[in-house]
Design a protein around this motif. Structure first.
Motif, mmCIF file in Angstrom:
data_model
loop_
_atom_site.group_PDB
_atom_site.id
_atom_site.type_symbol
_atom_site.label_atom_id
_atom_site.label_comp_id
_atom_site.label_asym_id
_atom_site.label_seq_id
_atom_site.Cartn_x
_atom_site.Cartn_y
_atom_site.Cartn_z
ATOM 1 N N ASP A 1 37.099 44.984 40.554
ATOM 2 C CA ASP A 1 38.435 44.843 41.132
ATOM 3 C C ASP A 1 38.516 43.664 42.088
ATOM 4 O O ASP A 1 39.610 43.259 42.491
ATOM 5 N N VAL A 2 37.371 43.088 42.474
ATOM 6 C CA VAL A 2 37.382 41.879 43.308
ATOM 7 C C VAL A 2 37.817 40.702 42.439
ATOM 8 O O VAL A 2 37.185 40.395 41.427
ATOM 9 N N VAL A 3 38.890 40.041 42.852
ATOM 10 C CA VAL A 3 39.415 38.928 42.050
ATOM 11 C C VAL A 3 39.392 37.590 42.785
ATOM 12 O O VAL A 3 39.619 36.548 42.169
ATOM 13 N N LEU A 4 39.119 37.609 44.078
ATOM 14 C CA LEU A 4 39.082 36.364 44.843
ATOM 15 C C LEU A 4 38.156 36.554 46.038
ATOM 16 O O LEU A 4 38.212 37.580 46.715
ATOM 17 N N THR A 5 37.306 35.547 46.284
ATOM 18 C CA THR A 5 36.411 35.570 47.444
ATOM 19 C C THR A 5 36.483 34.227 48.149
ATOM 20 O O THR A 5 36.355 33.175 47.510
ATOM 21 N N LEU A 6 36.695 34.270 49.466
ATOM 22 C CA LEU A 6 36.720 33.072 50.285
ATOM 23 C C LEU A 6 35.655 33.172 51.368
ATOM 24 O O LEU A 6 35.466 34.235 51.964
ATOM 25 N N ILE A 7 34.986 32.053 51.642
ATOM 26 C CA ILE A 7 34.027 31.957 52.735
ATOM 27 C C ILE A 7 34.432 30.790 53.615
ATOM 28 O O ILE A 7 34.515 29.654 53.144
ATOM 29 N N ASP A 8 34.702 31.076 54.880
ATOM 30 C CA ASP A 8 35.227 30.050 55.786
ATOM 31 C C ASP A 8 36.405 29.312 55.149
ATOM 32 O O ASP A 8 36.529 28.087 55.277
ATOM 33 N N GLY A 9 37.258 30.064 54.469
ATOM 34 C CA GLY A 9 38.457 29.498 53.871
ATOM 35 C C GLY A 9 38.263 28.806 52.543
ATOM 36 O O GLY A 9 39.244 28.408 51.894
ATOM 37 N N GLN A 10 37.010 28.664 52.097
ATOM 38 C CA GLN A 10 36.735 28.009 50.816
ATOM 39 C C GLN A 10 36.649 29.048 49.710
ATOM 40 O O GLN A 10 35.931 30.039 49.826
ATOM 41 N N VAL A 11 37.357 28.818 48.623
ATOM 42 C CA VAL A 11 37.310 29.730 47.484
ATOM 43 C C VAL A 11 35.982 29.550 46.758
ATOM 44 O O VAL A 11 35.643 28.450 46.316
ATOM 45 N N VAL A 12 35.215 30.656 46.645
ATOM 46 C CA VAL A 12 33.930 30.602 45.942
ATOM 47 C C VAL A 12 33.935 31.467 44.678
ATOM 48 O O VAL A 12 33.030 31.367 43.849
ATOM 49 N N TYR A 13 34.944 32.317 44.560
ATOM 50 C CA TYR A 13 35.130 33.075 43.319
ATOM 51 C C TYR A 13 36.618 33.273 43.120
ATOM 52 O O TYR A 13 37.332 33.681 44.042
ATOM 53 N N ASP A 14 37.095 32.999 41.905
ATOM 54 C CA ASP A 14 38.525 33.081 41.629
ATOM 55 C C ASP A 14 38.749 33.597 40.216
ATOM 56 O O ASP A 14 38.815 32.830 39.264
ATOM 57 N N ASP A 15 38.810 34.920 40.100
ATOM 58 C CA ASP A 15 39.167 35.577 38.842
ATOM 59 C C ASP A 15 38.353 35.049 37.658
ATOM 60 O O ASP A 15 38.890 34.608 36.644
ATOM 61 N N GLY A 16 37.024 35.108 37.796
ATOM 62 C CA GLY A 16 36.131 34.686 36.720
ATOM 63 C C GLY A 16 35.617 33.274 36.849
ATOM 64 O O GLY A 16 34.691 32.880 36.113
ATOM 65 N N GLU A 17 36.156 32.505 37.761
ATOM 66 C CA GLU A 17 35.723 31.125 37.967
ATOM 67 C C GLU A 17 34.901 31.029 39.256
ATOM 68 O O GLU A 17 35.165 31.727 40.228
ATOM 69 N N TYR A 18 33.907 30.117 39.232
ATOM 70 C CA TYR A 18 33.022 29.895 40.379
ATOM 71 C C TYR A 18 33.143 28.431 40.795
ATOM 72 O O TYR A 18 32.377 27.584 40.335
ATOM 73 N N PRO A 19 34.090 28.114 41.663
ATOM 74 C CA PRO A 19 34.358 26.701 41.990
ATOM 75 C C PRO A 19 33.180 25.938 42.582
ATOM 76 O O PRO A 19 33.113 24.711 42.457
ATOM 77 N N THR A 20 32.245 26.619 43.229
ATOM 78 C CA THR A 20 31.128 25.926 43.887
ATOM 79 C C THR A 20 29.820 26.042 43.114
ATOM 80 O O THR A 20 28.789 25.545 43.577
ATOM 81 N N ILE A 21 29.854 26.694 41.965
ATOM 82 C CA ILE A 21 28.640 26.958 41.188
ATOM 83 C C ILE A 21 28.900 26.673 39.711
ATOM 84 O O ILE A 21 29.930 27.077 39.160
ATOM 85 N N ASP A 22 27.975 25.988 39.058
ATOM 86 C CA ASP A 22 28.007 25.843 37.594
ATOM 87 C C ASP A 22 27.353 27.098 37.028
ATOM 88 O O ASP A 22 26.136 27.159 36.841
#
Length: 428
Positions: A388-409
């Motif tokens: 059920d977690v669909v979005l995670t932010l750390i210090d305001g930076q999105v690190v998980y977004d509904d199946g996508e990992y913006p900071t990780i390949d």
């Protein structure tokens, strides 16, 4: 980022609906019932969603992600000696980096924003954390089973070097703690030496305490002290500390934790899976001791599903005490958020309030498992799922977004972890 029309779990763990929450840079800048006057940036439609603090994992061994499912159906000492220690003996720098990145990706997926990590090859762990934008409190686990002069130990020197090099780097996201592995893997002089160094710097201490009945009993036989008494006598609790597990801690041990400001990190899934026992978190809460939650490693868990961890901690406590009122959803959620942040020395984290760090997660609460809603906190702890977690932010930076990992390949991370694991297995 501006969240609109979203349900929030505020700093008092009260539910507020149809809110607007703005994040600017690394902090929450606005919470209100109407649109802020001026805002430029991404707008997130919060319909059917809940915004709350992210989770703080108070005890883990992230590189052990490479050992997920490797040693099963064994008691702790057999598990360690026949499976884990031989595998760990083959680890190298790249394997630890790959395992840590895999663990950070999984953490983001399940809403974990910060992790208290105890292991070795810590430079590689730090590199992985800084590369992906995670928060972590990393400690080089010190052990001394040979009676060697503590000041000449490689692990002791690495702990000091790690602190000098990395403490409060990554804009404060990475902190370095001091760690003794456990009473049974060290001697008193080593504990005292590390405790003395920790007193001279700004850090948190981290240690395994009374994880199993055998550990607790043998410590009593060796020293006439419980593990908690042993570490207190050595001065290890004179700094803020995390005591992981504490399954067999006595009333007197809990009095020590309270007096010294020690956080207990309960690890319910790992302790149950290894048949180590169930931590009496109701006694810890009743004593006014700070309570946090840890996953331990995925080698003994076997995932980082923090919502599952919360549910098992609550249910385990009710079963072990025979009291369905032993722990409340509010207490569990506080342990998972503010309790963990406090344990890590992150005083502006773990709550959703203006001015706090924007370590936030969004849960999809529109699904059938979350309805009807008699009490949303009950649903979060007992009905929700890590998915059920669909979005995670750390210090305001999105690190998980509904199946996508913006900071990780993510594809590369998985492939690299698989490669490292296969290479180690060939050498066993």
């Amino acid at each position: 980022m501006l969240f609109t029309n979203i349900t929030v779990l505020d700093e008092e763990l009260k539910v507020r609906e149809n809110c607007y929450v703005a994040v600017e840079e690394d902090r929450i800048s606005y919470i209100g019932d109407s649109m802020p006057d001026e805002y430029n940036g991404r707008v997130y439609d919060g319909s059917g969603k809940l915004l709350m603090s992210g989770f703080y994992n108070a005890h883990a061994h992230s590189p052990m992600a490479l050992m997920r499912g490797y040693g099963e159906n064994l008691k702790l000492q057999d598990w360690l000696n026949t499976k884990i220690f031989p595998f760990e003996d083959k680890l190298d720098s790249q394997a630890v980096y790959n395992g840590t990145l895999l663990c950070m990706a999984e953490s983001f997926r399940y809403g974990i924003v910060s992790t208290s990590d105890m292991y070795y090859f810590c430079d590689d762990m730090a590199r992985a954390v800084l590369d992906c934008g995670a928060k972590a409190n990393i400690s080089r686990s010190v052990a001394n089973m040979t009676g060697k002069d503590p000041l000449k130990l490689k692990a002791m020197k690495e702990s000091e070097e790690l602190y000098r090099k990395y403490h409060n780097t990554g804009a404060g996201k990475l902190k370095i703690d001091m760690s003794i592995h456990a009473e049974y893997t060290s001697d008193f002089a080593t504990v005292c030496a590390l405790a003395d160094f920790a007193k001279s710097i700004d850090t948190v201490n981290h240690v395994h305490v009374s994880e199993t009945e055998l550990e607790h009993r043998e410590c009593m036989e060796r020293h006439g002290l419980t593990p908690a008494e042993y570490f207190a006598r050595a001065g290890f609790f004179d700094r803020p500390a995390i005591a992981a597990h504490c399954v067999y801690s006595t009333e007197e041990d809990l009095d020590i934790f309270k007096a010294k400001g020690v956080t207990v990190a309960s690890n319910p899934v790992s302790n149950m899976k290894l048949a180590s026992g169930i931590c009496n978190v109701d006694k810890i809460l009743n004593k006014g001791i700070n309570l946090a939650i840890g996953t331990d490693s995925v080698a003994s868990n076997n995932n980082l599903n923090f919502i599952e961890e919360m549910k098992l901690m609550a249910i385990g406590c009710k079963v072990s005490t025979g009291n369905p009122e032993a722990v409340t959803p509010e207490q569990v959620l506080r342990a998972a958020t503010a309790g963990g942040a406090q344990a890590q020395g992150r005083r502006d984290c773990g709550v959703l309030k203006e001015g706090a760090k924007a370590d936030l997660i969004v849960l999809d609460i529109s699904g059938p498992n979350m309805h009807p809603v008699h009490n949303l906190l009950n649903n979060i702890v007992y009905s929700a799922s890590g998915s059920d977690v669909v979005l995670t932010l750390i210090d305001g930076q999105v690190v998980y977004d509904d199946g996508e990992y913006p900071t990780i390949d993510i594809e590369k991370v998985i492939a690299d972890a698989e490669k490292s694991t296969k290479e180690i297995l060939k050498r066993l």
